[in-house]
Motif scaffolding. Structure first.
Motif, PDB file in Angstrom:
ATOM      1  N   GLU A 134       0.720  -1.182  -0.043  1.00 47.88           N
ATOM      2  CA  GLU A 134      -0.099   0.112   0.154  1.00 47.88           C
ATOM      3  C   GLU A 134       1.068   1.190   0.096  1.00 47.88           C
ATOM      4  OE1 GLU A 134      -3.989  -1.935   2.058  1.00 47.88           O
ATOM      5  OE2 GLU A 134      -2.698  -0.159   3.255  1.00 47.88           O
ATOM      6  N   LYS A 135       1.979   1.083   0.956  1.00 48.05           N
ATOM      7  CA  LYS A 135       2.714   2.295   0.774  1.00 48.05           C
ATOM      8  C   LYS A 135       3.213   2.799  -0.747  1.00 48.05           C
ATOM      9  CE  LYS A 135       6.507   4.444   3.445  1.00 48.05           C
ATOM     10  NZ  LYS A 135       7.577   4.792   2.068  1.00 48.05           N
ATOM     11  N   ASP A 136       3.691   1.863  -1.498  1.00 50.59           N
ATOM     12  CA  ASP A 136       4.095   2.270  -2.805  1.00 50.59           C
ATOM     13  C   ASP A 136       3.201   2.592  -3.550  1.00 50.59           C
ATOM     14  OD1 ASP A 136       5.969   2.071  -5.000  1.00 50.59           O
ATOM     15  OD2 ASP A 136       4.885   0.292  -5.599  1.00 50.59           O
ATOM     16  N   ILE A 137       1.879   2.104  -3.398  1.00 46.13           N
ATOM     17  CA  ILE A 137       0.560   2.522  -4.134  1.00 46.13           C
ATOM     18  C   ILE A 137       0.139   4.032  -3.823  1.00 46.13           C
ATOM     19  CG2 ILE A 137      -1.864   2.100  -4.856  1.00 46.13           C
ATOM     20  CD1 ILE A 137      -0.904  -0.657  -4.364  1.00 46.13           C
ATOM     21  N   LEU A 138       0.248   4.376  -2.656  1.00 43.57           N
ATOM     22  CA  LEU A 138       0.048   5.817  -2.117  1.00 43.57           C
ATOM     23  C   LEU A 138       1.082   6.774  -2.689  1.00 43.57           C
ATOM     24  CD1 LEU A 138      -0.620   5.143   1.691  1.00 43.57           C
ATOM     25  CD2 LEU A 138      -2.302   6.033  -0.250  1.00 43.57           C
ATOM     26  N   GLU A 139       2.056   6.302  -3.479  1.00 46.05           N
ATOM     27  CA  GLU A 139       3.271   7.125  -3.731  1.00 46.05           C
ATOM     28  C   GLU A 139       3.316   7.135  -5.448  1.00 46.05           C
ATOM     29  OE1 GLU A 139       6.872   5.835  -2.316  1.00 46.05           O
ATOM     30  OE2 GLU A 139       6.638   6.388  -0.149  1.00 46.05           O
ATOM     31  N   THR A 140       2.860   6.250  -5.818  1.00 44.10           N
ATOM     32  CA  THR A 140       2.842   5.915  -7.233  1.00 44.10           C
ATOM     33  C   THR A 140       1.465   6.195  -7.794  1.00 44.10           C
ATOM     34  OG1 THR A 140       2.541   3.600  -7.372  1.00 44.10           O
ATOM     35  CG2 THR A 140       4.898   4.625  -7.087  1.00 44.10           C
ATOM     36  N   ASP A 141       0.287   5.909  -7.206  1.00 46.81           N
ATOM     37  CA  ASP A 141      -0.942   5.718  -7.622  1.00 46.81           C
ATOM     38  C   ASP A 141      -1.019   4.793  -8.549  1.00 46.81           C
ATOM     39  OD1 ASP A 141      -3.591   6.672  -7.622  1.00 46.81           O
ATOM     40  OD2 ASP A 141      -3.255   7.972  -9.430  1.00 46.81           O
ATOM     41  N   ARG A 142      -0.368   3.877  -8.513  1.00 48.24           N
ATOM     42  CA  ARG A 142      -0.485   2.710  -9.407  1.00 48.24           C
ATOM     43  C   ARG A 142      -0.455   1.279  -8.817  1.00 48.24           C
ATOM     44  NH1 ARG A 142      -1.670   1.837 -14.625  1.00 48.24           N
ATOM     45  NH2 ARG A 142      -1.658   4.265 -14.954  1.00 48.24           N
ATOM     46  N   ILE A 143      -1.184   0.173  -9.110  1.00 44.39           N
ATOM     47  CA  ILE A 143      -0.947  -0.999  -8.534  1.00 44.39           C
ATOM     48  C   ILE A 143       0.206  -2.022  -9.473  1.00 44.39           C
ATOM     49  CG2 ILE A 143      -1.670  -3.637  -8.283  1.00 44.39           C
ATOM     50  CD1 ILE A 143      -4.572  -2.227  -8.506  1.00 44.39           C
ATOM     51  N   GLN A 176      -8.958   6.918  -2.464  1.00 45.59           N
ATOM     52  CA  GLN A 176      -8.524   5.768  -3.367  1.00 45.59           C
ATOM     53  C   GLN A 176      -7.588   5.845  -4.492  1.00 45.59           C
ATOM     54  OE1 GLN A 176     -12.086   3.319  -4.444  1.00 45.59           O
ATOM     55  NE2 GLN A 176     -13.016   3.661  -2.646  1.00 45.59           N
ATOM     56  N   ALA A 177      -6.223   5.769  -3.824  1.00 46.67           N
ATOM     57  CA  ALA A 177      -5.177   5.721  -4.620  1.00 46.67           C
ATOM     58  C   ALA A 177      -5.027   4.517  -5.398  1.00 46.67           C
ATOM     59  CB  ALA A 177      -3.713   5.959  -3.712  1.00 46.67           C
ATOM     60  N   GLY A 178      -4.597   4.643  -6.699  1.00 49.82           N
ATOM     61  CA  GLY A 178      -4.388   3.307  -7.378  1.00 49.82           C
ATOM     62  C   GLY A 178      -5.494   2.854  -8.284  1.00 49.82           C
ATOM     63  N   THR A 179      -6.743   3.389  -7.967  1.00 51.20           N
ATOM     64  CA  THR A 179      -7.937   3.467  -8.742  1.00 51.20           C
ATOM     65  C   THR A 179      -7.879   4.813  -9.711  1.00 51.20           C
ATOM     66  OG1 THR A 179      -9.080   2.319  -6.903  1.00 51.20           O
ATOM     67  CG2 THR A 179     -10.544   3.421  -8.585  1.00 51.20           C
ATOM     68  N   HIS A 180      -8.118   4.273 -10.944  1.00 54.60           N
ATOM     69  CA  HIS A 180      -8.216   5.263 -11.901  1.00 54.60           C
ATOM     70  C   HIS A 180      -9.741   5.580 -12.599  1.00 54.60           C
ATOM     71  CE1 HIS A 180      -3.780   3.876 -12.333  1.00 54.60           C
ATOM     72  NE2 HIS A 180      -3.777   4.913 -11.473  1.00 54.60           N
ATOM     73  N   ILE A 181      -9.993   6.731 -12.587  1.00 56.76           N
ATOM     74  CA  ILE A 181     -11.195   7.221 -13.393  1.00 56.76           C
ATOM     75  C   ILE A 181     -10.892   8.237 -14.283  1.00 56.76           C
ATOM     76  CG2 ILE A 181     -12.627   6.295 -11.331  1.00 56.76           C
ATOM     77  CD1 ILE A 181     -13.103   9.490 -10.772  1.00 56.76           C
ATOM     78  N   ALA A 182     -11.552   8.260 -15.337  1.00 57.09           N
ATOM     79  CA  ALA A 182     -11.474   9.273 -16.367  1.00 57.09           C
ATOM     80  C   ALA A 182     -12.696   9.477 -17.355  1.00 57.09           C
ATOM     81  CB  ALA A 182     -10.272   9.127 -17.146  1.00 57.09           C
ATOM     82  N   ASP A 183     -12.694  10.301 -18.109  1.00 59.15           N
ATOM     83  CA  ASP A 183     -13.773  10.582 -19.145  1.00 59.15           C
ATOM     84  C   ASP A 183     -13.304   9.647 -20.569  1.00 59.15           C
ATOM     85  OD1 ASP A 183     -14.810  12.642 -17.564  1.00 59.15           O
ATOM     86  OD2 ASP A 183     -14.463  14.326 -19.085  1.00 59.15           O
ATOM     87  N   ILE A 184     -14.478   9.081 -21.061  1.00 65.33           N
ATOM     88  CA  ILE A 184     -14.358   8.353 -22.178  1.00 65.33           C
ATOM     89  C   ILE A 184     -15.083   9.246 -23.169  1.00 65.33           C
ATOM     90  CG2 ILE A 184     -14.780   6.401 -23.765  1.00 65.33           C
ATOM     91  CD1 ILE A 184     -14.556   4.711 -21.140  1.00 65.33           C
ATOM     92  N   ILE A 185     -14.361   9.960 -24.292  1.00 66.22           N
ATOM     93  CA  ILE A 185     -15.008  10.600 -25.281  1.00 66.22           C
ATOM     94  C   ILE A 185     -15.126   9.948 -26.678  1.00 66.22           C
ATOM     95  CG2 ILE A 185     -14.523  12.898 -26.705  1.00 66.22           C
ATOM     96  CD1 ILE A 185     -12.571  13.189 -23.921  1.00 66.22           C
ATOM     97  N   LEU A 186     -16.239   9.932 -27.151  1.00 67.18           N
ATOM     98  CA  LEU A 186     -16.490   9.144 -28.480  1.00 67.18           C
ATOM     99  C   LEU A 186     -16.765   9.970 -29.396  1.00 67.18           C
ATOM    100  CD1 LEU A 186     -18.552   7.623 -25.814  1.00 67.18           C
ATOM    101  CD2 LEU A 186     -17.492   5.810 -27.375  1.00 67.18           C
TER     102      LEU A 186
END
Length: 392
Positions: free
Chosen positions: A32-41, A209-219
């Motif tokens: 978890e410490k690494d994920i908090l720093e990098t924002d990635r699993i 929720q570090a490591g969880t990614h959300i974004a827009d999807i544009i079509l």
């Protein structure tokens, strides 16, 4: 209560849960410490999760999955959610909502094409929410227009979990400009994310929720073949989405209680070690009251979840009960992490300690897969409808 979906063999499932519990504590929590720093699993952990079959929990064995029933799935999510939320998020859209959409609404050809890839670990997304609409399908702006033998999609989906990492998404779009009865103006499409015309926005910065990614999807003029339409049938998208959301809501309920238990265990440890007035604060009755209230609420949530999941496996409609379970579990998790911050006292406000992270991470549970307020309206409407129809 009869069982239509027996799921995984009970002994095998118990062994799997024991293995998962050890893996969460020995491997995921230390990461978890690494994920908090990098924002990635980390990639090696994702590989391990794939090897353990976590991306195929509920996918039928014939497609390479574990074939768990809903009860087993929610118990698995509860164990996994003892660690930080990103581990659940990366798999839950695939094994929960997208698998549910394909299982309930897909053709045999669509299942055969996509489910084996999902079971092997393909990350997916579920595109319902838009800048101007979420639960309100009448406000949906994404359009799908027939073009030759296929479809052209235009629109924007917002707050889409896994969007930056997904290889495929189930996208809801209007196939009629007019709002039709029973939401028949909404259809569902299976969309490979490398299709020309798709742009994924920058990953949103979040409260927690570090490591969880959300974004827009544009079509933009996204051209899809005819067989991209889920089930090859127009007007079933909203029904498919709602059935999938029942599953998603139970997953969020399970995640809420798993993380609540983690927070309470942290508070127990802190209260036993922290001293005031010459003794551990765990000896103080008002600290004990907060611990006891939290344990009671977790138990109530677990009981609701187990009952609702078993009803799903017995083939009962559970829209109202799934909504109630999600509301209670997520709201109680919010109260519990607040108490945990209070038990930590001043330390609970510092990023150095886990309590403030628990508080931030848990806040979203009361919002996504249907806000508490939307679900309360949904529950009340069903109550009133059943009362008017003379249903006890």
């Amino acid at each position: 209560m009869s069982t239509l979906n027996p799921g995984m063999d009970a002994e095998t499932f118990d062994q799997f849960i024991d293995q998962l519990r050890r893996y969460v504590r020995d491997r995921l929590i230390p990461a978890e410490k690494d994920i908090l720093e990098t924002d990635r699993i980390p990639a090696d952990i994702l590989g391990e999760m794939r090897d353990m079959g976590l991306f195929g929990l509920t996918i039928a064995e014939e497609y390479g999955g574990a074939g768990m029933n809903t009860y087993q799935y929610t118990q698995t999510i509860r164990e996994l959610a003892y660690a930080m939320p990103c581990f659940r998020s990366i798999i839950s859209i695939t094994v929960g909502m997208v698998n549910s959409a394909l299982r309930n609404g897909g053709t045999e050809e669509q299942k055969a094409k996509w489910l084996p890839q999902m079971a092997e670990g393909m990350v997916t997304a579920f595109g319902l929410t838009e800048p101007g609409s979420g639960s309100d399908s009448a406000g949906m702006q994404t359009m799908a227009v027939k073009s030759g033998n296929g479809w052209v999609l235009n629109g924007t989906k917002r707050y889409i979990t896994n969007a930056p990492d997904a290889k495929m998404a189930v996208i809801m779009a209007r196939t009629s400009k007019e709002a039709l009865p029973k939401n028949a103006h909404v259809s569902a499409f299976i969309v490979p994310m490398d299709t020309p015309g798709i742009t994924v926005g920058k990953s949103d910065k979040k409260m927690g929720q570090a490591g969880t990614h959300i974004a827009d999807i544009i079509l933009e003029d996204v051209q899809l073949p005819a067989d991209a339409l889920l089930g090859l049938e127009e007007g079933k998208g909203f029904v498919t989405a709602m059935k999938s959301l029942d599953n998603g809501r139970l997953s969020v309920a399970a995640a809420s209680m798993g993380y609540a238990r983690r927070a309470v265990d942290s508070a127990l440890r802190y209260a036993s070690e922290r001293k005031a007035f010459g003794e551990p604060i765990a000896n103080f009755q008002l600290i004990q009251q907060m611990l006891a209230e939290s344990d009671i609420e977790i138990y109530a949530s677990e009981t609701m979840l187990a009952d609702c999941a078993r009803r799903v496996d017995a083939g009962e409609p559970v829209l109202r009960k799934a909504a109630a379970t999600k509301v209670f579990a997520s709201e109680s998790c919010g109260r519990i992490v607040d108490r945990v911050v209070q038990i930590y006292g001043g330390a609970g406000y510092l990023a150095e300690y886990d309590a403030e992270r628990f508080f931030r991470d848990a806040r979203i549970y009361r919002i996504y897969e249907g806000t508490t307020q939307i679900l309360q309206l949904q529950i009340a409407k069903h109550m009133l409808r059943e009362f008017a129809a003379g249903v006890n």
